[in-house]
Write an enzyme that holds these catalytic residues in place. Structure first.
Site, PDB file in Angstrom:
ATOM      1  N   ASP A 125      54.532  87.826   6.036  1.00  0.00           N
ATOM      2  CA  ASP A 125      55.005  89.149   5.601  1.00  0.00           C
ATOM      3  C   ASP A 125      56.355  89.183   4.873  1.00  0.00           C
ATOM      4  OD1 ASP A 125      53.072  89.442   7.535  1.00  0.00           O
ATOM      5  OD2 ASP A 125      54.291  90.635   8.879  1.00  0.00           O
TER       6      ASP A 125
ATOM      7  N   PHE B 255      60.152  88.029  14.404  1.00  0.00           N
ATOM      8  CA  PHE B 255      59.025  88.614  13.687  1.00  0.00           C
ATOM      9  C   PHE B 255      59.518  89.654  12.673  1.00  0.00           C
ATOM     10  CE2 PHE B 255      55.034  87.767  16.531  1.00  0.00           C
ATOM     11  CZ  PHE B 255      55.314  86.419  16.535  1.00  0.00           C
TER      12      PHE B 255
END
Ligand code: FRU
Length: 496
Positions: A39, A98
């Protein structure tokens, strides 16, 4: 303060990254400096340049031990790698830093809000996900000593501390910080929670911003929430989608919801939904507002389900970012255009008009792997359209990928099964396009390892990666029936 794991990662990536030949990378789609990328994170404009962070494992081309990689750009097309910004080196993020987002604080520092993941109960134990902060100057970031800033204690009853991630931060007109974080209920359905903070460090729960009623997959990842052309827009990337006609496809998908923000209930009210991308490889997009007021989106140009089988083992990097795309809303739908800065990278224009296509066709000067093609296709006789129009690209005697358009069904198909893949993963996807009496406009951006097709002025986009050897440079056309084509081709970045 930069600690040992980050110092080590920075030394490693500099050495390993310098061994990756630029010719082994795409020309203008960002890849990790070395190793693995997923991402986009912390997409922002800060101190005169665009910053793009990314989910990053410098040590191998597989997902593991998430760091934040970092690159900067003046035009969103030419990127410079900066040293990794975050490494998983604290108890609360030891299993990974993350996804998350970035914002400038009033004192001029940049704040990164990310998900810190720790594991309890050994390797097979449970992951706990919390929201954490790091603050820096665009190069070095210090994790906040009181991290995490949002832990399971902040979760309302019934929501999962194991899936609680991907904070998207913004600032209201009144100067309040807000963020939306994805989580899920016991029935697996995604729920987006909104929190607020006076300073970016102290957060409190506000509301359930939006909830999955079972229509859009299960867990919702990577939300983005912004105003565009007077409407409130919510992006989510749901896991485990079921297809719905041609609108969504199985697996991990992207959903754009357009609607309004109800200030009293602090809930988003959806009026329209659609896929963000109709191709094979696109996930977890983030957007920014550029200094000149454009809403620009970038996504991870990959599909989670094909990570292990795409033949990347021969490459020193894994994962690419999409082309940055300008967003707008027209007729209640999301439209996308290639970022306009790309026009400055054009050269060698080749143009043909009113070309009859009624069998196989090649056109002098139309070829290459780093090119932009704008074409308009129409039936020669509107009352009797052709059956199928095909464009092949990345073509040689052995390999090709193709786009094909069937006006009777209004279907555009992308097909990469002859791209050199030796595995039985997804190679094709079809997209239902607007019925325009057999006519279609395609704006195609090819880089060495990808194709992005903007359909009918950006009403829909199809994105796919290909791994075909770059020596396959051919482009050709074919029509079953009689079509007429106008075409303009530019080389990009003086390649091809
Ligand atoms: C989405 C995602 C995020 C998570 C990250 C981990 O692709 O699963 O939800 O933060 O990747 O790398």
């Amino acid at each position: 303060m930069v600690n040992q794991s980050l110092i080590f990662a920075r030394a490693y990536e500099q050495e390993a990254g310098s061994r990756v030949s630029p010719s082994a990378r795409p020309v203008f789609h960002l890849t990790p400096w070395t190793g693995w990328m997923n991402d986009p994170n912390g997409f922002s404009y800060y101190r005169g340049q665009y910053h793009l962070f990314y989910q990053y494992n410098p040590y191998s081309t597989e997902w593991d031990a998430m760091h934040w990689g970092h690159a900067v750009s003046k035009d969103l097309l030419h990127w410079t790698y900066l040293p990794a910004a975050l490494a998983p080196d604290e108890a609360y993020d030891s299993f990974g830093c993350f996804s998350g987002s970035a914002i400038e604080l009033s004192d001029g520092r940049q704040l990164l809000l990310y998900t810190g993941v720790r594991k309890e109960g050994g390797d097979k134990g449970k992951e706990y996900q919390t929201q954490c902060v790091a603050v820096g100057d665009g190069l070095n970031y210090t994790k906040y000593p009181l991290n995490p800033v949002l832990s399971d204690a902040a979760l309302p009853e019934g929501l999962s501390p194991y899936d609680f991630r991907d904070p998207h931060i913004w600032r209201t007109e009144e100067g309040l910080f807000r963020c939306v974080v994805g989580t899920r209920r016991a029935n697996k359905l995604g729920t987006l929670l909104m929190f607020s903070s006076p300073d970016g460090f102290h957060w409190q729960y506000e509301s359930v911003l939006a909830e999955n009623d079972g229509r859009f997959g299960q867990m919702w990842e990577c939300p983005d929430f912004f105003v565009l052309d007077g409407k409130q827009v919510l992006f989510v990337s749901p896991q485990d989608m079921l297809p719905e006609g041609f609108e969504y496809h199985n697996g991990n998908g992207t959903v754009c919801q357009i609607g309004a923000f109800d200030r009293d209930s602090k809930r988003f009210v959806m009026e329209h939904h659609q896929a963000i991308d109709y191709g094979i490889d696109f996930y977890a997009p983030q957007t920014i507002l550029t200094p000149d007021g454009r809403r620009v989106m970038i996504g991870w140009m990959q599909n989670w389900d094909t990570c292990k089988v795409t033949g990347y083992e021969e490459r020193p990097w894994f994962g690419q970012m999409s082309l940055p795309r300008e967003l707008s809303i027209r007729n209640g739908r999301l439209y996308q255009q290639p970022i306009r800065e790309l026009k400055q990278c054009r050269s060698r224009r080749v143009e043909y008009n009113n070309v009859p296509v009624d069998g196989p066709l090649k056109l002098e000067g139309i070829e290459g792997r780093c090119v932009e093609i704008q074409m308009h296709i129409r039936p020669e006789d509107a009352s009797n359209p052709f059956i199928k129009f095909t464009m092949r690209f990345a073509e040689d005697e052995q390999y090709h990928s193709m786009l094909s358009f069937r006006p009777y069904e209004s279907l555009l198909k992308i097909d990469r099964k002859f791209s050199g893949s030796r595995r039985a993963f997804i190679h094709q996807r079809r997209c239902q396009v607007a019925d325009r009496n057999g006519e279609i406009d395609l704006h195609i951006i090819l880089d060495r390892f990808s194709i992005e097709v903007f359909i009918n002025d950006g009403e829909q986009v199809m994105t796919a990666t290909i791994l075909t050897n770059t020596s396959a440079r051919g482009i050709s056309f074919e029509c079953d029936g009689r079509a007429v084509m106008d075409i303009v081709k530019h080389s990009l970045f003086s390649e091809d």
